[in-house]
Design a protein around this motif. Sequence first.
Motif, mmCIF file in Angstrom:
data_model
loop_
_atom_site.group_PDB
_atom_site.id
_atom_site.type_symbol
_atom_site.label_atom_id
_atom_site.label_comp_id
_atom_site.label_asym_id
_atom_site.label_seq_id
_atom_site.Cartn_x
_atom_site.Cartn_y
_atom_site.Cartn_z
ATOM 1 N N LEU A 14 0.807 -1.223 0.000
ATOM 2 C CA LEU A 14 0.000 0.000 0.000
ATOM 3 C C LEU A 14 0.839 1.272 0.000
ATOM 4 C CD1 LEU A 14 -2.731 -1.010 2.603
ATOM 5 C CD2 LEU A 14 -2.937 -0.951 0.107
ATOM 6 N N TYR A 15 2.113 1.156 0.314
ATOM 7 C CA TYR A 15 2.954 2.347 0.480
ATOM 8 C C TYR A 15 2.977 3.225 -0.778
ATOM 9 C CZ TYR A 15 6.774 5.409 1.646
ATOM 10 O OH TYR A 15 7.527 6.530 1.886
ATOM 11 N N ASP A 16 3.346 2.645 -1.900
ATOM 12 C CA ASP A 16 3.454 3.445 -3.129
ATOM 13 C C ASP A 16 2.109 4.002 -3.596
ATOM 14 O OD1 ASP A 16 6.234 3.263 -3.299
ATOM 15 O OD2 ASP A 16 6.143 1.419 -4.475
ATOM 16 N N PRO A 17 1.031 3.204 -3.599
ATOM 17 C CA PRO A 17 -0.257 3.773 -4.025
ATOM 18 C C PRO A 17 -0.761 4.897 -3.109
ATOM 19 C CG PRO A 17 -0.358 1.379 -4.110
ATOM 20 C CD PRO A 17 0.941 1.751 -3.445
ATOM 21 N N LEU A 18 -0.403 4.864 -1.838
ATOM 22 C CA LEU A 18 -0.853 5.916 -0.924
ATOM 23 C C LEU A 18 0.026 7.162 -0.984
ATOM 24 C CD1 LEU A 18 -1.917 3.807 2.191
ATOM 25 C CD2 LEU A 18 -3.393 4.950 0.517
ATOM 26 N N THR A 47 10.516 0.820 -0.552
ATOM 27 C CA THR A 47 10.093 0.143 -1.776
ATOM 28 C C THR A 47 10.957 0.518 -2.980
ATOM 29 O OG1 THR A 47 8.445 1.830 -2.263
ATOM 30 C CG2 THR A 47 7.709 -0.087 -0.968
ATOM 31 N N GLY A 48 12.033 1.249 -2.752
ATOM 32 C CA GLY A 48 13.052 1.459 -3.769
ATOM 33 C C GLY A 48 12.839 2.543 -4.791
ATOM 34 N N THR A 49 11.882 3.405 -4.597
ATOM 35 C CA THR A 49 11.596 4.430 -5.599
ATOM 36 C C THR A 49 12.814 5.313 -5.866
ATOM 37 O OG1 THR A 49 9.265 4.428 -5.006
ATOM 38 C CG2 THR A 49 10.075 6.363 -6.200
ATOM 39 N N PHE A 50 13.437 5.821 -4.817
ATOM 40 C CA PHE A 50 14.588 6.709 -4.981
ATOM 41 C C PHE A 50 15.793 5.952 -5.523
ATOM 42 C CE2 PHE A 50 18.103 9.329 -3.005
ATOM 43 C CZ PHE A 50 18.000 10.370 -3.920
ATOM 44 N N ALA A 51 16.030 4.758 -5.019
ATOM 45 C CA ALA A 51 17.160 3.953 -5.491
ATOM 46 C C ALA A 51 17.045 3.697 -6.987
ATOM 47 C CB ALA A 51 17.241 2.637 -4.715
ATOM 48 N N CYS A 52 15.859 3.345 -7.445
ATOM 49 C CA CYS A 52 15.650 3.090 -8.876
ATOM 50 C C CYS A 52 15.799 4.365 -9.696
ATOM 51 C CB CYS A 52 14.286 2.455 -9.106
ATOM 52 S SG CYS A 52 14.166 0.754 -8.515
ATOM 53 N N LEU A 53 15.324 5.482 -9.162
ATOM 54 C CA LEU A 53 15.462 6.770 -9.846
ATOM 55 C C LEU A 53 16.935 7.087 -10.083
ATOM 56 C CD1 LEU A 53 14.066 9.625 -10.655
ATOM 57 C CD2 LEU A 53 14.809 10.289 -8.375
ATOM 58 N N LEU A 54 17.746 6.924 -9.050
ATOM 59 C CA LEU A 54 19.176 7.209 -9.180
ATOM 60 C C LEU A 54 19.863 6.228 -10.124
ATOM 61 C CD1 LEU A 54 20.121 8.087 -5.501
ATOM 62 C CD2 LEU A 54 19.746 9.664 -7.410
ATOM 63 N N ALA A 55 19.495 4.965 -10.033
ATOM 64 C CA ALA A 55 20.089 3.955 -10.911
ATOM 65 C C ALA A 55 19.749 4.243 -12.370
ATOM 66 C CB ALA A 55 19.613 2.556 -10.508
ATOM 67 N N GLU A 56 18.523 4.710 -12.625
ATOM 68 C CA GLU A 56 18.119 5.065 -13.987
ATOM 69 C C GLU A 56 18.964 6.213 -14.524
ATOM 70 O OE1 GLU A 56 15.534 3.967 -16.123
ATOM 71 O OE2 GLU A 56 15.179 2.262 -14.807
ATOM 72 N N ARG A 57 19.495 7.043 -13.632
ATOM 73 C CA ARG A 57 20.346 8.170 -14.027
ATOM 74 C C ARG A 57 21.808 7.755 -14.174
ATOM 75 N NH1 ARG A 57 18.351 13.657 -11.270
ATOM 76 N NH2 ARG A 57 16.153 13.474 -11.774
ATOM 77 N N GLY A 58 22.087 6.470 -13.966
ATOM 78 C CA GLY A 58 23.431 5.963 -14.180
ATOM 79 C C GLY A 58 24.299 5.842 -12.949
ATOM 80 N N LEU A 59 23.761 6.117 -11.772
ATOM 81 C CA LEU A 59 24.545 5.963 -10.554
ATOM 82 C C LEU A 59 24.564 4.504 -10.121
ATOM 83 C CD1 LEU A 59 23.583 9.029 -10.508
ATOM 84 C CD2 LEU A 59 24.059 8.900 -8.078
ATOM 85 N N ALA A 60 25.636 4.107 -9.465
ATOM 86 C CA ALA A 60 25.711 2.787 -8.845
ATOM 87 C C ALA A 60 25.015 2.915 -7.491
ATOM 88 C CB ALA A 60 27.166 2.369 -8.662
ATOM 89 N N VAL A 61 23.968 2.134 -7.260
ATOM 90 C CA VAL A 61 23.135 2.304 -6.068
ATOM 91 C C VAL A 61 23.024 0.998 -5.301
ATOM 92 C CG1 VAL A 61 20.857 2.990 -5.189
ATOM 93 C CG2 VAL A 61 21.787 4.078 -7.252
ATOM 94 N N THR A 62 23.175 1.112 -3.976
ATOM 95 C CA THR A 62 22.866 0.021 -3.067
ATOM 96 C C THR A 62 21.687 0.493 -2.228
ATOM 97 O OG1 THR A 62 25.137 -0.788 -2.954
ATOM 98 C CG2 THR A 62 23.680 -1.405 -1.139
ATOM 99 N N GLY A 63 20.615 -0.292 -2.209
ATOM 100 C CA GLY A 63 19.437 0.008 -1.400
ATOM 101 C C GLY A 63 19.423 -0.922 -0.196
ATOM 102 N N LEU A 64 19.369 -0.357 0.990
ATOM 103 C CA LEU A 64 19.397 -1.116 2.234
ATOM 104 C C LEU A 64 18.119 -0.858 3.015
ATOM 105 C CD1 LEU A 64 21.170 -2.697 4.438
ATOM 106 C CD2 LEU A 64 21.660 -0.414 5.313
ATOM 107 N N ASP A 65 17.442 -1.915 3.432
ATOM 108 C CA ASP A 65 16.227 -1.750 4.231
ATOM 109 C C ASP A 65 16.035 -2.969 5.129
ATOM 110 O OD1 ASP A 65 13.811 0.363 4.015
ATOM 111 O OD2 ASP A 65 13.087 -1.572 4.738
ATOM 112 N N PRO A 66 15.506 -2.750 6.346
ATOM 113 C CA PRO A 66 15.272 -3.872 7.256
ATOM 114 C C PRO A 66 13.969 -4.620 6.990
ATOM 115 C CG PRO A 66 14.746 -1.832 8.367
ATOM 116 C CD PRO A 66 15.300 -1.465 7.014
ATOM 117 N N ALA A 67 13.107 -4.087 6.118
ATOM 118 C CA ALA A 67 11.810 -4.718 5.862
ATOM 119 C C ALA A 67 11.867 -5.522 4.560
ATOM 120 C CB ALA A 67 10.708 -3.666 5.782
#
Length: 102
Positions: A14-18, A47-67
């Motif tokens: 529900l996070y992204d739709p809300l 849910t990785g929205t920012f990580a994917c945004l940065l990766a799409e711009r060509g950055l090397a991204v590591t996304g870390l989350d406890p959930a």
Amino acid sequence: MPDAAFTEPRLAALYDPLDPDRGDLDVYAAIADEFGARSVLDIGCGTGTFACLLAERGLAVTGLDPAAASLELARRKPGAGRVRWVHGQGGDLPRSRSTWRP
């Protein structure tokens, strides 16, 4: 420690739709550009929205989350294959940057 809502897959979904308007992320992407970042560690990536945004711009991204439920959603997003996803917390990262860097 993850918020209990994001450990439950049905609630995490529900996070992204809300919160569909993520125009707030543009300022953070601009900061990465301003500093000339080539790699980013997104701690608490959810849910990785920012990580994917940065990766799409060509950055090397590591996304870390406890959930784990949030990370499962993140892994299904467009561009997610360009991100290294890590289930854990900031304290779980090794001290040496070279071992967690994408």
